[in-house]
Design an enzyme around this catalytic site. Structure first.
Site, PDB file in Angstrom:
ATOM      1  N   ASP A   1      -2.753  -0.512   7.283  1.00  0.00           N
ATOM      2  CA  ASP A   1      -2.094  -1.317   6.251  1.00  0.00           C
ATOM      3  C   ASP A   1      -2.882  -2.585   5.936  1.00  0.00           C
ATOM      4  OD1 ASP A   1      -0.279   0.646   6.691  1.00  0.00           O
ATOM      5  OD2 ASP A   1       1.236  -0.625   7.625  1.00  0.00           O
TER       6      ASP A   1
ATOM      7  N   ARG B   1       0.827  -1.214   0.000  1.00  0.00           N
ATOM      8  CA  ARG B   1       0.000   0.000   0.000  1.00  0.00           C
ATOM      9  C   ARG B   1       0.859   1.261   0.000  1.00  0.00           C
ATOM     10  NH1 ARG B   1       2.536   2.113   3.329  1.00  0.00           N
ATOM     11  NH2 ARG B   1       2.482   1.981   5.597  1.00  0.00           N
TER      12      ARG B   1
ATOM     13  N   TYR C   1       8.394   3.865  16.997  1.00  0.00           N
ATOM     14  CA  TYR C   1       6.950   3.741  16.742  1.00  0.00           C
ATOM     15  C   TYR C   1       6.164   3.560  18.046  1.00  0.00           C
ATOM     16  CZ  TYR C   1       2.662   2.416  14.268  1.00  0.00           C
ATOM     17  OH  TYR C   1       1.370   2.348  13.808  1.00  0.00           O
TER      18      TYR C   1
HETATM   19  C1  GLA Z   1       3.002   1.936   9.874  1.00  0.00           C
HETATM   20  C2  GLA Z   1       1.861   1.238  10.616  1.00  0.00           C
HETATM   21  C3  GLA Z   1       0.512   1.872  10.283  1.00  0.00           C
HETATM   22  C4  GLA Z   1       0.541   3.387  10.461  1.00  0.00           C
HETATM   23  C5  GLA Z   1       1.754   3.984   9.747  1.00  0.00           C
HETATM   24  C6  GLA Z   1       1.919   5.459  10.019  1.00  0.00           C
HETATM   25  O1  GLA Z   1       2.872   1.699   8.498  1.00  0.00           O
HETATM   26  O2  GLA Z   1       1.817  -0.132  10.272  1.00  0.00           O
HETATM   27  O3  GLA Z   1      -0.487   1.298  11.085  1.00  0.00           O
HETATM   28  O4  GLA Z   1       0.525   3.739  11.808  1.00  0.00           O
HETATM   29  O5  GLA Z   1       2.959   3.333  10.132  1.00  0.00           O
HETATM   30  O6  GLA Z   1       0.846   6.175   9.496  1.00  0.00           O
END
Ligand code: GLA
Length: 403
Positions: A197, A38, A247
């Site tokens: 995602d 994606r 994160y």
């Molecule tokens: C990663 C996580 C998503 C989202 C993005 C930031 O891709 O898997 O869930 O939080 O970071 O937007």
């Protein structure tokens, strides 16, 4: 259209079939599925704050004249002895590339371990919503760059779930499917990701971006087929080691901010709430919350702009999003900032921003179709490393593939 898309995935499927025959005594697989990677147009780090996101699936790498759809495929067949045997063909995946274990039962649950790539698959098997699962043989092949910010992990999880649906059908609830894949990532890969995602890899619709309300889990289709418009993805091909620890830290900071504001999540807060509570927050937590609250609002405005084909407004919001991710959320890096700056120097570019979790990976740029070649050349010239380019062709989410 459908024929072309399948042909795009054809080489990946062919590669998986060859590997399957080689590994499983010349037998042909009976089942094949695919799940796309994606790209997020806008709405970054908002999903785990119950906000809006605006992603799409389906993009192609430009390999001279050939377009190659990016996704993960899984081919395989059931077996009778209750054993699961899975092989990955991914070069970047760590050894061993083959794992074998008994299908889970009520008394025998799967656990994460080594190799890391297998945890995404095992997690989905463990959290699959029907059963009992039979044993099976399978081969996985993917051309989504690992760790490239195009969600190789969600495409692997969703491919696995879609494969299991062919073996032992569940109730077909797509929201529950995405949630089970997210749970697999939380519990088996140790990554406390949001829902974006997995959701878009399951729900993607040809010709559309998808506005997802991560609070209600409602989705709204936004057509993206204007031939005068191009969505360009540029992979910086860098990945900074920070991603793993940063994160969860961001998530915690957002929860801390919501709590101090007396809200269930930052989705419930507006800028005035944040300013009123500023004294209760550290400077860093304040800035994190300012990004999230601003980004949720930007995303709903961007969705309206896209619907109205107001690409200038959309592009401006993308740039605001990037600046906020760089300055307030601090998840960008010099390579991504450089790619965005270079893209914005090209006439015909509406906007550009980092996409995905950050600390490397990709940028996404919205531009006039006529400016695409010049943008590519200019970004290549200006970028210090080797960038890889992808063009989008919004496509469907995961599906079974004919063999
Ligand atoms: C990663 C996580 C998503 C989202 C993005 C930031 O891709 O898997 O869930 O939080 O970071 O937007």
């Amino acid at each position: 259209m459908a024929g072309r898309r399948e042909a795009d995935l054809g080489s990946l499927l062919a590669q998986a079939r060859v590997a399957y025959r080689g590994a499983f005594a010349g037998a042909d697989p009976e089942i094949a599925v695919s799940a796309p990677g994606r790209v997020n147009l806008i709405g970054e780090h908002t999903d785990y704050n119950q906000g809006f996101v605006l992603p799409m699936v389906g993009f192609s790498q430009r390999l001279s004249l050939q377009a190659l759809q990016l996704g993960t495929v899984m081919v395989g067949s059931p077996r009778r002895d209750g054993t699961i045997s899975i092989i990955t063909t991914a070069e970047e995946a760590e050894e061993p590339k083959r794992v074998q274990f008994p299908a889970p039962t009520e008394t025998n649950t799967l656990r994460p371990g080594e190799p890391h790539w297998a945890n995404y698959v095992k997690g989905v098997i463990q959290h699959y919503r029907a059963g009992p699962l039979p044993g099976f043989n399978a081969v996985i092949a993917s051309n989504v760059p690992l760790g490239g910010g195009l969600s190789s992990s969600a495409s692997l999880e969703v491919a696995t779930y879609t494969f299991l649906q062919q073996l032992c059908p569940d109730d077909g609830d797509l929201v529950a499917k995405a949630l089970a894949c997210q749970k697999a990532e939380h519990t088996f890969a140790g990554m406390p990701c949001g829902i974006m995602d997995q959701f878009i890899s399951v729900m993607g619709k040809e010709g559309n971006a998808l506005l997802i309300d991560c609070r209600s889990l409602e989705t709204f289709l936004l057509p993206l087929t204007d031939p005068s418009l191009v969505v360009l993805i540029t992979n910086s091909n860098v990945r900074h080691a920070l991603t793993g620890s940063e994160y969860p830290t961001r998530r915690r900071q957002c929860e801390e901010a919501a709590k101090a504001l007396g809200k269930a999540s930052l989705r419930e807060a507006c800028m005035a709430d944040l300013e009123a509570a500023r004294a209760l927050l550290s400077e860093v937590v304040y800035r994190r919350a300012r990004h999230v609250i601003g980004e949720i609002e930007r995303t709903s405005r961007a969705a309206q702009a896209l619907q109205a084909k107001d690409y200038r407004t959309f592009g401006r919001l993308m740039v605001e999003s990037h600046n906020s991710l760089r300055d307030d959320y601090e998840v960008s890096c010099p390579e991504l900032d450089g790619l965005v700056a270079a893209a914005l120097e090209v006439r015909g570019v509406y906007g550009s921003r980092m996409t995905g979790g950050g600390f490397g990976g990709c940028t996404v740029t919205l531009l006039e179709a006529g400016a695409a070649e010049e943008a590519l050349q200019h970004i290549k010239e200006k970028y210090n490393g080797t960038a890889t380019f992808y063009f989008t062709t919004p496509s469907d989410g995961a599906k079974a593939q004919p063999l």
